[in-house]
Structure formats: structure tokens, C-alpha cells
Design a protein around this motif. Sequence first.
Motif, PDB file in Angstrom:
ATOM      1  N   ALA A  68      -2.128   8.528  11.468  1.00 57.55           N
ATOM      2  CA  ALA A  68      -0.840   7.862  11.742  1.00 57.55           C
ATOM      3  C   ALA A  68      -0.149   8.440  12.985  1.00 57.55           C
ATOM      4  N   LEU A  69       0.015   9.762  13.028  1.00 54.24           N
ATOM      5  CA  LEU A  69       0.758  10.362  14.142  1.00 54.24           C
ATOM      6  C   LEU A  69       0.034  10.217  15.492  1.00 54.24           C
ATOM      7  N   PRO A  70      -1.275  10.551  15.577  1.00 55.05           N
ATOM      8  CA  PRO A  70      -1.958  10.348  16.862  1.00 55.05           C
ATOM      9  C   PRO A  70      -1.916   8.895  17.336  1.00 55.05           C
ATOM     10  N   LEU A  71      -1.996   7.938  16.401  1.00 52.83           N
ATOM     11  CA  LEU A  71      -1.966   6.530  16.814  1.00 52.83           C
ATOM     12  C   LEU A  71      -0.580   6.134  17.337  1.00 52.83           C
ATOM     13  N   LEU A  72       0.470   6.725  16.740  1.00 52.48           N
ATOM     14  CA  LEU A  72       1.817   6.439  17.252  1.00 52.48           C
ATOM     15  C   LEU A  72       1.997   7.048  18.647  1.00 52.48           C
ATOM     16  N   ILE A  73       1.432   8.253  18.854  1.00 50.10           N
ATOM     17  CA  ILE A  73       1.490   8.872  20.186  1.00 50.10           C
ATOM     18  C   ILE A  73       0.802   7.954  21.202  1.00 50.10           C
ATOM     19  N   ALA A  74      -0.392   7.475  20.840  1.00 52.99           N
ATOM     20  CA  ALA A  74      -1.133   6.594  21.749  1.00 52.99           C
ATOM     21  C   ALA A  74      -0.371   5.295  22.011  1.00 52.99           C
ATOM     22  N   GLN A 126     -12.534   4.382   3.727  1.00 50.18           N
ATOM     23  CA  GLN A 126     -11.305   5.048   3.264  1.00 50.18           C
ATOM     24  C   GLN A 126     -10.297   5.094   4.418  1.00 50.18           C
ATOM     25  N   ILE A 127      -9.008   4.889   4.071  1.00 56.44           N
ATOM     26  CA  ILE A 127      -7.983   4.958   5.125  1.00 56.44           C
ATOM     27  C   ILE A 127      -7.813   6.413   5.562  1.00 56.44           C
ATOM     28  N   THR A 133       3.333  10.660   4.087  1.00 56.47           N
ATOM     29  CA  THR A 133       4.454   9.721   3.981  1.00 56.47           C
ATOM     30  C   THR A 133       3.920   8.297   3.938  1.00 56.47           C
ATOM     31  N   PHE A 134       2.891   8.040   4.743  1.00 57.21           N
ATOM     32  CA  PHE A 134       2.276   6.710   4.720  1.00 57.21           C
ATOM     33  C   PHE A 134       1.702   6.439   3.328  1.00 57.21           C
ATOM     34  N   LYS A 135       1.155   7.494   2.705  1.00 59.64           N
ATOM     35  CA  LYS A 135       0.484   7.335   1.415  1.00 59.64           C
ATOM     36  C   LYS A 135       1.476   7.327   0.241  1.00 59.64           C
ATOM     37  N   TYR A 136       2.440   8.275   0.273  1.00 61.70           N
ATOM     38  CA  TYR A 136       3.333   8.455  -0.876  1.00 61.70           C
ATOM     39  C   TYR A 136       4.769   7.964  -0.641  1.00 61.70           C
ATOM     40  N   LEU A 192      -4.012   1.834  10.707  1.00 61.39           N
ATOM     41  CA  LEU A 192      -4.601   3.180  10.597  1.00 61.39           C
ATOM     42  C   LEU A 192      -6.116   3.084  10.668  1.00 61.39           C
ATOM     43  N   LEU A 193      -6.743   4.202  11.070  1.00 59.90           N
ATOM     44  CA  LEU A 193      -8.202   4.226  11.157  1.00 59.90           C
ATOM     45  C   LEU A 193      -8.821   4.234   9.761  1.00 59.90           C
ATOM     46  N   GLN A 194     -10.077   3.828   9.696  1.00 60.50           N
ATOM     47  CA  GLN A 194     -10.816   3.874   8.431  1.00 60.50           C
ATOM     48  C   GLN A 194     -12.055   4.739   8.633  1.00 60.50           C
ATOM     49  N   ASP A 195     -12.293   5.661   7.680  1.00 62.94           N
ATOM     50  CA  ASP A 195     -13.518   6.472   7.707  1.00 62.94           C
ATOM     51  C   ASP A 195     -14.337   6.128   6.478  1.00 62.94           C
TER      52      ASP A 195
END
Lengths: 71, 558
Positions: B328-334, B322-323, B71-74, B316-319
Motif C-alpha cells: 500500500a505505502l510504496p504504491l502510494l509513493i509511486a 494473496q493480496i 490498516t488496509f486489512k483491519y 494493491l499487488l497480489q503475490d
Amino acid sequence: MLTPKMKPIWFFVGLILMVMGGVIFLSGIYQLLNPPAVKTVLAEIHPAIWWGAIMFFFGGFMYWKTRNQTV
Amino acid sequence: MQAIGLTFVDWIIILIYFAFVLGIGWYLRKFTTSQDDFFLAGRKNSSWVAGLAFLSANLGALELLGMTGNTFKYGMYVAHFYWIGAIPAMLFLGIYMMPFYYSSKIKSVPGYLKLRFDEKTRVLNGIAFAIMTLLVSGINLYAMALVLHTFLGWNWDISMWVSALTVAGYVGLSGLMSAIFTEIIQFFMIWFGLFLVSLLGIIEIGSLKEIMARINEYSSQVSFTTLWSTASDPTQNGMFIHWGGIVLGLGFVLSFGYWTTDFLVVQRAFSAKDLRSARMTPILASFFKMAIPFLVIISGLIAIALSIDPKSGFKLLQDGGQINYDSALPLLIARYYPSGLVGLGVTALLAGFMAGQAGNISAFNTVWTYDIYKSVLNRKASDAHLLWMGRASTIVGVIISLGTAYWAKSFPSIMDYMQAIFSWVNAPLFATMLLGMFVWWITPNGAFWGLVAGMSSSFFMWLAVKFHWFSESIITMSGTQSDMAANFWRAWWAWSICAAITILISLFTKRKPKEELVGLVKGLTDEKHDQHLPFIKRPEFAAIISLIVLVILNILFW
């Protein structure tokens, strides 16, 4: 031979929600009395307390309704 | 990133979950005494139990993380996976296909192919399904270890082995019944564990309308908040897809291919106590399926709205530059969950991963035992021996999944292969099933060679694009496309090729006599199901209500 009677799945769902909800509610109360050093966003509305309570009562109701049922 | 810290209370919540699922497996073992108990949960479940399990078998944590990230991407186009990409197929299964499946008393989907066509078609599909299931199970395990390692800092090997052994324990003890029980617990864990993310996100930003307004203001060229109004021009929507690809590829082939033929989900309906309950299983599940976007899509939109606001501090994290959309979901939980609730959120993800793996393993042990072992290797196996084989194949399946997971670990882009795997196996199989159930003159040789052509053409198209033998635009018929659009279109072509070859070969090969097809093919079978019931209690009535809700949701977010 008598076939053993099985507890319905709703009994187990109710039990686990009630137990987890209770633990989360109590941890919310603890954090209300002893605020943590690092706060989450919206910590001031104490989600652990009311969400834990919702889980506890929802699970408790399922548990209570199915405690004597077998399938 | 710095790992999300777990407190003592969070660990208590996680331990309660593990104790429960193992305890349930132990409790249910005394009710698992025959092969029907182990492979079909005794065929005694209500439509509610089978329906929630039907939905939950598909609702893995991989999907929760992936769809929030997608959803974040598309943007909102991801909701098509839950609405047009699921509901019509689920209703079609309940209304038209389930009577053929359930009434023929088969134990697996390949079992239907044996009755309708012949042994070779059954074995071909059985082997393809078994391989696909173990691959998906291993990828699921790998994804779980990746999430636990990245966000919680847990040891990779220990995470995989503990969860794999737990699944082997409870599925090995009581088969499909314990898989279904844990899937239903997972359903409630996911809703209680993750819906609060959407709720708190809406509270923080103000309202759903405000979330949409912020995203629209930021991205005025490409729409991330509509479903259909920008679908006539692929350059105007976040998924870069035309509505034709959505309707034909996702809404028809991929969706019908998955929901009506994938034994992982259909097996749950086979466990229902009677035909009406079996027909109601996917129809009831459709209502809950339509609600999932309020969990994952809303979370994804909240993540977009927060990330475009520099004051929110959300990123969002970057690896490797690359995003990492799955973060997204784990970061919202945190961001939102205090101690205790973090344990619940992590448990919801763990439950999703484990139930997803249990679903794959319980489907694998059935297909292996009936469609490969009993069909090819030991035709005279006794009931007790098959029960033993089911338990043994559970353990072996988990061990192979662990091997697959370690293999997946060595391929950084293996997650992209998931949709591709489905388009190799499920898309052509849907053509075979559809023709087999609705056209009596389709022949065993037509079905077999159609399936071979469909599966191999899908695999060839994937290889050709992967190794640049030809451009993706040949498959998508558009200069602009995403990987997702290519998946949809590839599925459509694989289905078409399978259908065309099946029909062509059937015209020239020997047909089965009509009397052998009674109960298996529409037009040759008594189709007066549930006629004694008042209309509002029939599956058809519930299906109409579900369709109306689907139309309303699509109009609301047009």
C-alpha cells in the motif's frame, strides 16, 4: 586534557534537511520547466517545489540556530 | 510489478543520506572513549534527544509498511497500537518505573533483574533478549531487502550487505550515540518523507470526511472507520476482536510488556542526563507516538478509499493470489511522488530500516557485553576490554543478523512470527518486572520460575495453534478471531501464568531482606522526585496533558 565539544544533533538534522530540501526544490523547478512525459497524480500542484522549500527553510532554521552551539 | 524507477536526483538524495550517517559515525568516534560513552551515550542527552530516539527506535520501516498495510486489512482499529496500545504504558514507565531503573545506575534491563532478584534471572532474560534482538534484526534486514527488491528492483544481496555494513560501521565506531543520532535523523526523514503521502491523498479525494464516507458506503456490515463503537461485537469490526482483547491483551500486557521492559527502547531513556530527563523521555515520546496514525493510518485509509474506486486505477499487488498489504505505502509513493520526492520517500524507508537495525544491534551489544559476557564469562573484564567487546559484538551481531535474514528468506511467512516473538519474551517479563518493582516479598526463585513458565507457556500456545493441537478459539474465547486477536490473547495468558507462578513460588521460597531492596522496590524507596519544581514543569503534569489528548483522540474517532 580538554574534553572536545560536540555539535548538537539538531545541527546535523538541520543540515541534512536543508541540503535535501534544496535538491528537491531545484528538481521541482526543473520539472516545471521541462515537464516529464509520465506525470504523477496531482503533478499539476508541483509538490516537489513547495515541499522542497518547506524542508529547506525548516532545516535552514535549525542549522542557523545551532551553528555555533556545542554540547 | 514494474519497479519504481529512480532518477539521478533520487540517487543523489539517497547518497546524501548514506554520506551523512557514515560521516556522523566518524565524527562521533572521538567522543566515544569509555564504556559509558559507547553503551549509554555518555548519559548526557536531553529529554528531547532521548525522547525522539525512544520513539524512533520503535518506528522502523517494517512498522510503517506493516501498519499501513494492516490498516488496509483491519481498518482504523490499527490506531489502537498507537493510542491505548502505547500511551498508558509510556506514561507508566516515565512516572512509576523510570525512577527505579535510572536511579539504580544499571546499564540494561536484565541488570535490574540481577539487583532485584539474582544472577540466574538476569542471565535467562539476557539470553532470551539477545536471541529475540538478533531474530528481529535479521527479519528487519530481510524485510528491507524484500521491499527494495520488489519495489525498486534492487539486487537482494547487495541491498542487505550495503545497509548491514553501514550500520556495523557507524554503530561500531561510536555505539549508542551514533545510533541515537541516526534515529533522530530518521524521525525527521520519516515525517518529511511520508507525511506528504497523507496530505496528497486527502487533497486528491477531497477531505478526511470524504475518505471515511467512501469506506463506510462500501463496507456497511463491518466497520473500518471506528475505534470503539463496534468493539462489543467481534463480527462488526475489521479486526474481529472484542474490546476485552484490546484492553487486556494489547492495552495492558503487550503494550506494557514492550514499552516498559524492552531494552531496545528503554536504553534510550538510560542515556538521559538526569532523572527528570529520563522520566520525561517516554512522556515526551508519547505526544509524537499519538501523531503517527496521521501518517500510517490515514495512508492506509486513503489506500482503501482509492482501491474501492475503479476509476482511480489504484490496486494493491497480489503475490500468488494473496493480496500484498505491505504494497500500500510504496504504491502510494509511486502514485504521488515525482522525481526527487521518490528519492526522499525511499530514503525515509531506508532510514527506518537501518535505524531499526542499529537500535537492535546497540541493544544487543550492551546485553551481550554486560549481562552475558561480563556476568558469566569474564567477571574481571576491564573498562577498555568491555569497550572493545562492545565493538566486536556489534560486528558479530550484524553478521549473525545477516545469517538470520538469509534464514528468514527461506520461510515465506516469517513476518507473522514478529508479534509471536514479542509475546514469548516481553509479555511474561512484564509480569516479573511489575511484581518485582511493586511487591517486596516476590522472591528470586519465584521470579525465575515464573519467567520460565510464562515464556514456555506462550511458546507452547503458539506451537499448539500452529500445529492444530487445539483451536485458536480456546485462547481467544470467541468463535470469530484474527491472527492479531490471537496474539493479544496469548500475551494476556502468558502474563497471567507468569504472574500466578511467580506469586505462588514466592509464598514458599526465601525472600530478600528489605534493606537490599531499597531503591529497587516501591514502598522501600524515597519517591519524592522533582518535588522542588513547579507543578507545570514536573513529568506528572506533561503526563496528564498526554492522557487528556489520548482521551480526546479516542472520543473523536469513537
